[in-house]
Write an enzyme that holds these catalytic residues in place. Structure first.
Site, mmCIF file in Angstrom:
data_model
loop_
_atom_site.group_PDB
_atom_site.id
_atom_site.type_symbol
_atom_site.label_atom_id
_atom_site.label_comp_id
_atom_site.label_asym_id
_atom_site.label_seq_id
_atom_site.Cartn_x
_atom_site.Cartn_y
_atom_site.Cartn_z
ATOM 1 N N SER A 23 -13.100 1.963 9.974
ATOM 2 C CA SER A 23 -12.617 1.726 8.714
ATOM 3 C C SER A 23 -13.003 1.244 7.603
ATOM 4 O O SER A 23 -13.795 0.092 7.769
ATOM 5 C CB SER A 23 -11.354 1.396 8.915
ATOM 6 N N ALA A 24 -13.320 1.761 6.618
ATOM 7 C CA ALA A 24 -13.802 0.853 5.060
ATOM 8 C C ALA A 24 -12.877 -0.666 4.804
ATOM 9 O O ALA A 24 -13.273 -1.064 4.365
ATOM 10 C CB ALA A 24 -13.816 1.820 4.127
ATOM 11 N N ASP A 25 -11.734 -0.634 5.841
ATOM 12 C CA ASP A 25 -10.907 -1.788 5.405
ATOM 13 C C ASP A 25 -11.807 -2.910 5.580
ATOM 14 O O ASP A 25 -11.552 -3.901 5.171
ATOM 15 C CB ASP A 25 -9.546 -1.721 6.194
ATOM 16 N N VAL B 2 -5.590 0.415 2.809
ATOM 17 C CA VAL B 2 -5.777 -1.235 2.789
ATOM 18 C C VAL B 2 -6.999 -1.289 1.759
ATOM 19 O O VAL B 2 -6.706 -2.459 1.092
ATOM 20 C CB VAL B 2 -5.824 -1.851 3.994
ATOM 21 N N GLU C 273 0.853 -1.305 -0.112
ATOM 22 C CA GLU C 273 0.101 0.061 -0.144
ATOM 23 C C GLU C 273 0.772 1.387 -0.085
ATOM 24 O O GLU C 273 2.029 1.163 0.361
ATOM 25 C CB GLU C 273 -0.984 0.067 1.134
ATOM 26 N N LYS D 157 -3.801 -1.606 14.863
ATOM 27 C CA LYS D 157 -3.224 -0.622 15.451
ATOM 28 C C LYS D 157 -3.914 -0.404 17.025
ATOM 29 O O LYS D 157 -4.912 -0.534 16.949
ATOM 30 C CB LYS D 157 -3.150 0.688 15.160
ATOM 31 N N LYS E 294 -5.585 10.701 0.011
ATOM 32 C CA LYS E 294 -5.727 9.309 0.895
ATOM 33 C C LYS E 294 -6.985 8.655 0.598
ATOM 34 O O LYS E 294 -8.068 9.239 0.898
ATOM 35 C CB LYS E 294 -5.784 9.700 2.435
ATOM 36 N N ASP F 89 -16.943 5.698 13.750
ATOM 37 C CA ASP F 89 -15.606 5.867 12.910
ATOM 38 C C ASP F 89 -15.192 4.333 12.890
ATOM 39 O O ASP F 89 -14.601 3.719 13.883
ATOM 40 C CB ASP F 89 -14.440 6.739 13.539
#
Ligand code: PSU
Ligand code: MN
Length: 303
Positions: free
Chosen positions: A141-143, A107, A26, A160, A87, A139
């Site tokens: 992540s779309a990951d 990602v 990435e 993380k 981003k 919140d």
């Protein structure tokens, strides 16, 4: 299976045509994950680790509107120094193409482009996930959603510890994403080997991952696979040490009203400062370690 909108470097194209192992990498970690020149040095070292593992690296980004699979060293240098790259995740990937600008892929977006290029293995540092405080901020992540739909195996060092790891694992389970911890029972926590939370599944060898992915294909199961590969023991920062930096960084980000896609880069940058650079050294070590495992997996997948 390739798509005419994307540009695949001759080197990567040859490797794919010859049926060699290829590992996607990435670029958000380059533009939004680390300061210059550590970002450039890490990107190059990670490519080197893929090569040492016997595979061909394909770092992915959008350059002047063109989704590019397999950046040159000059591209990496240019991206590492740029301060205006977008981003990009699934929601906004096409806007960088429409505008003809530079963008780095998270990602989620890297999985999408890797799949379009015919690459099934991808190494990163940590995936995005459910943020602490998500019950009010929403919140997430779309990951996570991407892992549920795009058939790429993502090798990470876990999530993380700035995230809510138990909630992240719950959402992955809901989405039907398999989470495999490599060589230990617990899911790793990025800078630390142990999140104190058991991973749903454990594997101890690359061959087990290959067998699992092949069995999923045979059963016609869609979507990706997440591997949690713990950072090498001599490079980890223990969880209780990281905890202090993380808590302070999150409190400050809330006080300053940091929101949306700025949250992850802001926290990572602040944690580098608070740890006096130690978190950056560990970040470099874990992503290199992931690149090596991903390379071995990519080679085993084409054998
Ligand atoms: N891990 C890092 N640095 C990063 C990221 C992960 O060490 O910059 C990036 C990845 O690209 C990941 C993204 O997909 O952060 C998640 O961002 P968000 O939480 O906004 O979805
Ligand atoms: Mn987010």
């Amino acid at each position: 299976m390739t798509n005419s909108v994307i540009s695949i470097s001759p080197h990567v194209k040859a490797a794919l045509d010859e049926g060699r192992g290829v590992v996607a990498l990435e670029s958000t970690i380059i533009t939004h994950g680390m300061p210059y020149p550590a970002n450039r040095d890490t990107a190059l070292r990670v490519e080197q680790a893929v090569i040492e593992g016997g595979a061909v690296p394909a770092t992915i980004a959008i350059l002047n509107g063109i989704p590019t699979v397999g950046l040159t060293h000059e591209h990496i240098e240019q991206l590492a120094q740029s301060d205006d790259a977008m981003k990009l995740s699934r929601a906004d990937l096409a806007m960088a193409v429409a505008r003809g600008v530079n963008g780095s892929t998270t990602v989620a977006a890297t999985m999408m482009l890797a799949h379009l290029a015919g690459i099934g293995v991808f190494a990163t540092g940590g995936i995005g996930g459910v943020h602490q405080g998500a019950s009010t901020s929403f919140d997430i992540s779309a990951d996570l959603q991407e892992l549920s739909r795009t058939p790429v195996c993502v090798v990470s060092a876990g999530a993380k510890a700035i995230l809510d790891i138990p909630k992240t694992l719950e959402v992955l389970e809901t989405l039907g994403v398999p989470v495999l911890s490599y060589g230990q029972d617990n899911f790793p926590a990025f800078w630390s080997r142990d999140s104190a939370i058991a991973a749903p599944l454990r594997v101890d060898a690359v061959e087990e991952i290959v067998a699992f992915i092949r069995a999923r294909r045979a059963l016609d199961i869609n979507g990706g696979v997440l591997i949690g590969n713990p950072v090498p023991a001599d490079m980890e920062i223990p969880r209780d040490v990281m905890e202090g930096y993380i808590r302070q960084a999150i409190t400050e980000s809330e006080d300053q009203g940091v929101r949306g896609k700025a949250v992850t880069p802001w926290l990572l940058g602040r944690i580098v400062e608070l740890s006096d650079g130690a978190s950056l050294v560990t970040n470099q070590a874990l992503i290199t370690n992931n690149a090596l495992l991903a390379a071995k997996l990519a080679v085993a997948m084409v054998a």
